[in-house]
Design a protein around this motif. Sequence first.
Motif, mmCIF file in Angstrom:
data_model
loop_
_atom_site.group_PDB
_atom_site.id
_atom_site.type_symbol
_atom_site.label_atom_id
_atom_site.label_comp_id
_atom_site.label_asym_id
_atom_site.label_seq_id
_atom_site.Cartn_x
_atom_site.Cartn_y
_atom_site.Cartn_z
ATOM 1 N N SER A 63 0.829 -1.204 0.000
ATOM 2 C CA SER A 63 0.000 0.000 0.000
ATOM 3 C C SER A 63 0.858 1.246 0.000
ATOM 4 C CB SER A 63 -0.905 -0.006 1.232
ATOM 5 O OG SER A 63 -1.633 1.202 1.278
ATOM 6 N N ASP A 64 0.426 2.249 -0.748
ATOM 7 C CA ASP A 64 1.060 3.558 -0.736
ATOM 8 C C ASP A 64 0.000 4.601 -0.393
ATOM 9 O OD1 ASP A 64 3.266 5.199 -0.914
ATOM 10 O OD2 ASP A 64 3.007 5.579 -3.061
ATOM 11 N N GLY A 65 -1.033 4.150 0.314
ATOM 12 C CA GLY A 65 -2.121 5.031 0.722
ATOM 13 C C GLY A 65 -3.326 4.207 1.105
ATOM 14 N N PRO A 66 -4.310 4.850 1.714
ATOM 15 C CA PRO A 66 -5.496 4.117 2.169
ATOM 16 C C PRO A 66 -6.395 3.698 1.006
ATOM 17 C CG PRO A 66 -5.816 6.459 2.484
ATOM 18 C CD PRO A 66 -4.392 6.284 2.007
ATOM 19 N N VAL A 67 -7.248 2.728 1.275
ATOM 20 C CA VAL A 67 -8.282 2.350 0.316
ATOM 21 C C VAL A 67 -9.391 3.399 0.400
ATOM 22 C CG1 VAL A 67 -10.071 0.650 -0.237
ATOM 23 C CG2 VAL A 67 -7.798 -0.114 0.483
ATOM 24 N N GLU A 68 -9.777 3.927 -0.744
ATOM 25 C CA GLU A 68 -10.905 4.852 -0.808
ATOM 26 C C GLU A 68 -12.102 4.082 -1.327
ATOM 27 O OE1 GLU A 68 -10.057 8.394 -3.099
ATOM 28 O OE2 GLU A 68 -7.937 8.226 -2.575
ATOM 29 N N ARG A 69 -13.270 4.299 -0.717
ATOM 30 C CA ARG A 69 -14.499 3.640 -1.152
ATOM 31 C C ARG A 69 -15.556 4.700 -1.380
ATOM 32 N NH1 ARG A 69 -19.386 1.571 0.285
ATOM 33 N NH2 ARG A 69 -19.870 -0.557 -0.382
ATOM 34 N N ASP A 70 -16.284 4.561 -2.469
ATOM 35 C CA ASP A 70 -17.326 5.520 -2.812
ATOM 36 C C ASP A 70 -18.496 4.747 -3.402
ATOM 37 O OD1 ASP A 70 -18.592 7.938 -3.220
ATOM 38 O OD2 ASP A 70 -17.319 8.566 -4.888
ATOM 39 N N GLU A 71 -19.686 5.256 -3.217
ATOM 40 C CA GLU A 71 -20.883 4.690 -3.845
ATOM 41 C C GLU A 71 -21.594 5.806 -4.571
ATOM 42 O OE1 GLU A 71 -23.619 2.150 -1.702
ATOM 43 O OE2 GLU A 71 -22.015 1.585 -0.316
ATOM 44 N N LYS A 72 -21.876 5.572 -5.829
ATOM 45 C CA LYS A 72 -22.620 6.528 -6.640
ATOM 46 C C LYS A 72 -23.651 5.759 -7.441
ATOM 47 C CE LYS A 72 -20.305 10.043 -5.281
ATOM 48 N NZ LYS A 72 -20.866 10.951 -4.319
ATOM 49 N N GLY A 73 -24.892 5.902 -7.035
ATOM 50 C CA GLY A 73 -25.959 5.164 -7.705
ATOM 51 C C GLY A 73 -25.730 3.671 -7.553
ATOM 52 N N GLU A 74 -25.728 2.973 -8.668
ATOM 53 C CA GLU A 74 -25.558 1.515 -8.674
ATOM 54 C C GLU A 74 -24.099 1.084 -8.577
ATOM 55 O OE1 GLU A 74 -27.324 0.607 -12.425
ATOM 56 O OE2 GLU A 74 -29.365 0.808 -11.664
ATOM 57 N N TYR A 75 -23.173 2.039 -8.631
ATOM 58 C CA TYR A 75 -21.750 1.725 -8.694
ATOM 59 C C TYR A 75 -21.082 1.806 -7.323
ATOM 60 C CZ TYR A 75 -22.391 2.303 -13.694
ATOM 61 O OH TYR A 75 -22.825 2.185 -14.980
ATOM 62 N N ILE A 76 -20.208 0.858 -7.060
ATOM 63 C CA ILE A 76 -19.347 0.877 -5.884
ATOM 64 C C ILE A 76 -17.926 1.000 -6.413
ATOM 65 C CG2 ILE A 76 -18.536 -0.379 -3.855
ATOM 66 C CD1 ILE A 76 -21.294 -1.809 -3.875
ATOM 67 N N ILE A 77 -17.186 1.996 -5.919
ATOM 68 C CA ILE A 77 -15.869 2.317 -6.438
ATOM 69 C C ILE A 77 -14.834 2.177 -5.333
ATOM 70 C CG2 ILE A 77 -14.465 4.090 -7.566
ATOM 71 C CD1 ILE A 77 -17.941 4.985 -7.611
ATOM 72 N N TYR A 78 -13.749 1.483 -5.633
ATOM 73 C CA TYR A 78 -12.611 1.369 -4.724
ATOM 74 C C TYR A 78 -11.390 1.906 -5.445
ATOM 75 C CZ TYR A 78 -15.345 -1.875 -1.857
ATOM 76 O OH TYR A 78 -16.298 -2.446 -1.062
ATOM 77 N N TYR A 120 -1.731 3.228 -9.543
ATOM 78 C CA TYR A 120 -2.967 3.791 -9.006
ATOM 79 C C TYR A 120 -4.078 2.957 -9.605
ATOM 80 C CZ TYR A 120 -6.423 7.298 -7.555
ATOM 81 O OH TYR A 120 -7.484 7.950 -6.964
ATOM 82 N N SER A 121 -4.846 2.304 -8.768
ATOM 83 C CA SER A 121 -5.840 1.354 -9.243
ATOM 84 C C SER A 121 -7.238 1.760 -8.798
ATOM 85 C CB SER A 121 -5.500 -0.037 -8.706
ATOM 86 O OG SER A 121 -6.316 -1.005 -9.305
ATOM 87 N N GLU A 122 -8.198 1.494 -9.664
ATOM 88 C CA GLU A 122 -9.602 1.724 -9.342
ATOM 89 C C GLU A 122 -10.398 0.520 -9.826
ATOM 90 O OE1 GLU A 122 -11.886 5.551 -9.489
ATOM 91 O OE2 GLU A 122 -12.656 4.684 -11.343
ATOM 92 N N LEU A 123 -11.324 0.077 -8.988
ATOM 93 C CA LEU A 123 -12.247 -0.984 -9.371
ATOM 94 C C LEU A 123 -13.658 -0.444 -9.251
ATOM 95 C CD1 LEU A 123 -9.702 -2.511 -7.779
ATOM 96 C CD2 LEU A 123 -10.985 -4.445 -8.615
#
Length: 190
Positions: A112-127, A149-152
């Motif tokens: 890790s080079d930073g915390p996991v960020e989590r977001d929810e927007k409508g039907e989408y869950i973003i990490y 830098y990764s996003e799922l």
Amino acid sequence: MTAERNEVLPQGYYWQPLSPSGFSIPRPEGWYFRQRRVRALQESYFISREETSGIGVVQIGSGPMIAPKGKEGFFQTGVSAYFFQRVREQFGTKPSNVAQRRIVNLTGGFISDGPVERDEKGEYIIYRRYMKKETTEIVNLKSRPLNMYSELVACDKNDILLLVAFETPSELWAQDKQIADVMVKNLLFA
């Protein structure tokens, strides 16, 4: 689209559709794009600073992935994106579980080079997460340390998952972090 995402891109970028996923990603002018269907339910996309002439199979972490190859080997700086359909059928669980597991439980020598960020927007869950690796072993090839830098993006309702990872050699991270932020944080949703 999440609140912090902007449909108007900075100068020097344009939208690259990731068909058939319905997503679009910012692409720097002069960068190269390749797309490849891996199997019926997985599409792969690559945007790289270096020109690539083909696709190769690489062993990274826990399993084989495909990546673009050029005269100098696999690209050094750019985005790899993988779009999965019918995730429950392929992974045995819903897309948001796959996304959380992949972003939290780092494999393949990443730290890790930073915390996991989590977001929810409508039907989408973003990490999202910044990470790095001291050495990368690709089959019989060792490369320089790299930053990523990764996003799922998961949608349980539609049973889809998009994995996006910007990577660059660590010695270029100071100059490339801004490019990574534009490309990953501004992904447009289907």
